[in-house]
Scaffold this active site. Structure first.
Site, mmCIF file in Angstrom:
data_model
loop_
_atom_site.group_PDB
_atom_site.id
_atom_site.type_symbol
_atom_site.label_atom_id
_atom_site.label_comp_id
_atom_site.label_asym_id
_atom_site.label_seq_id
_atom_site.Cartn_x
_atom_site.Cartn_y
_atom_site.Cartn_z
ATOM 1 C CG ASP A 1 71.970 4.924 -9.471
ATOM 2 O OD1 ASP A 1 71.203 4.073 -9.054
ATOM 3 O OD2 ASP A 1 71.059 6.035 -10.264
ATOM 4 C CB ALA B 1 68.735 3.867 -14.411
ATOM 5 C CE LYS C 1 64.112 -0.205 -10.448
ATOM 6 N NZ LYS C 1 64.538 1.258 -10.049
ATOM 7 C CG ASP D 1 69.574 9.580 -10.947
ATOM 8 O OD1 ASP D 1 68.448 9.574 -11.436
ATOM 9 O OD2 ASP D 1 70.106 8.618 -10.583
#
Length: 280
Positions: free
Chosen positions: A20, A22, A61, A194
């Site tokens: 991933d 960010a 998003k 994450d």
């Protein structure tokens, strides 16, 4: 690479790793997107908590906005301000602000997390492919990829949510990584992320999945703030984040990318024994 014929259990090495962006590879604490969602809603007169902005993190998003508006707490505030429950036109309205805000700020969040360069060197030293995927869109990645490269991070493959029919938790970005890397089977690949969405994506793709916590979205701290926080408070945050990732299906949970190469070796030992990443 010789194709794997599924007439037996795969017992070879890990062939590729997919990271991933960010919170995993760059942007310690996943600070950039969280701030943008808070700001975008504020432009529409609706205050959202950072925790609400972080809840759907890892999603494409526009879907992220949709999921925020579906939260009871956010929907109630939206109705109080706008006089109606949120609908799809509201998703479009908020997202129209998200895109430019991301483009304005994303370059400032391209700094690699500690230990990334060493991890990449070890992965490439073993001849593994290095893929990546993200909930960011194509225009966002057109800014982020060169900024990260300027700071020393350039994965072999970059797949963004705009390239596939649906983002996480669907496995399509992982499959596209496999295609572009020329790697098969999926159980020879490891996904590192994450967020809950990362874990679900990897599980759906039939990959091994590793969750990182200290640098990630659920802990939500910059490198400086994490270092300044009293150790017991930081440990408590990390414990909660780790439990959430395990519940989402992580095979392994570690502090950060710096700890992941030893996990890859552990996965290879399991593969050699005939273990697979999916339930029987």
């Amino acid at each position: 690479m010789k194709p794997f014929l599924r007439t037996r259990v795969y017992d070879g090495p890990v062939r590729a790793v997919v990271l991933d962006w960010a919170g995993t590879a760059v942007d310690h604490g996943c600070l950039g997107p969280a701030a943008v969602f808070v700001q975008a809603f504020a432009l529409h007169g609706v205050e959202v908590a950072v925790s609400e902005a972080r809840e759907p993190m890892g999603s494409e998003k526009r879907e992220h906005v949709r999921r925020m508006l579906a939260m009871d707490s956010v929907a109630a505030r939206w109705r109080a301000v706008h006089g109606h429950v949120p609908h799809e036109a509201d998703v479009d309205a908020v997202y129209r602000d998200v895109e430019p805000l991301m483009l304005q700020t994303i370059a400032a969040h391209a700094v690699p997390v500690p230990g990334l360069a060493e991890f990449v060197d070890r992965v490439r030293g073993r001849g593994m492919g290095l893929g990546s995927c993200t909930g960011y869109t194509g225009p966002m990645m057109e800014v982020l990829v060169p900024e990260a490269a300027r700071r020393g991070y350039s994965p072999d493959v970059v797949v963004h949510a705009s390239e596939v029919p649906a983002g996480r938790p669907y496995p399509w970005m992982c499959y596209l990584n496999a295609m572009r890397l020329g790697v098969h089977p999926m159980e020879s690949m490891v996904k590192i992320g994450d967020t809950v969405a990362d874990m679900h994506e990897a599980r759906n793709a039939g990959m091994w999945t590793v969750g990182v916590v200290r640098t990630g979205n659920d802990v939500g701290l910059s490198e400086v703030d994490a270092a300044r926080m009293p150790p017991d408070q930081l440990a408590a945050r990390m414990t909660v984040a780790a439990a959430r990732l395990r519940e989402a299906g992580a095979h392994y949970v570690v502090d950060s990318i710096a700890d992941c190469f030893s996990v890859i070796k552990a996965i290879e030992a399991r593969l050699a024994r005939g273990d697979t990443p999916y339930p029987a």
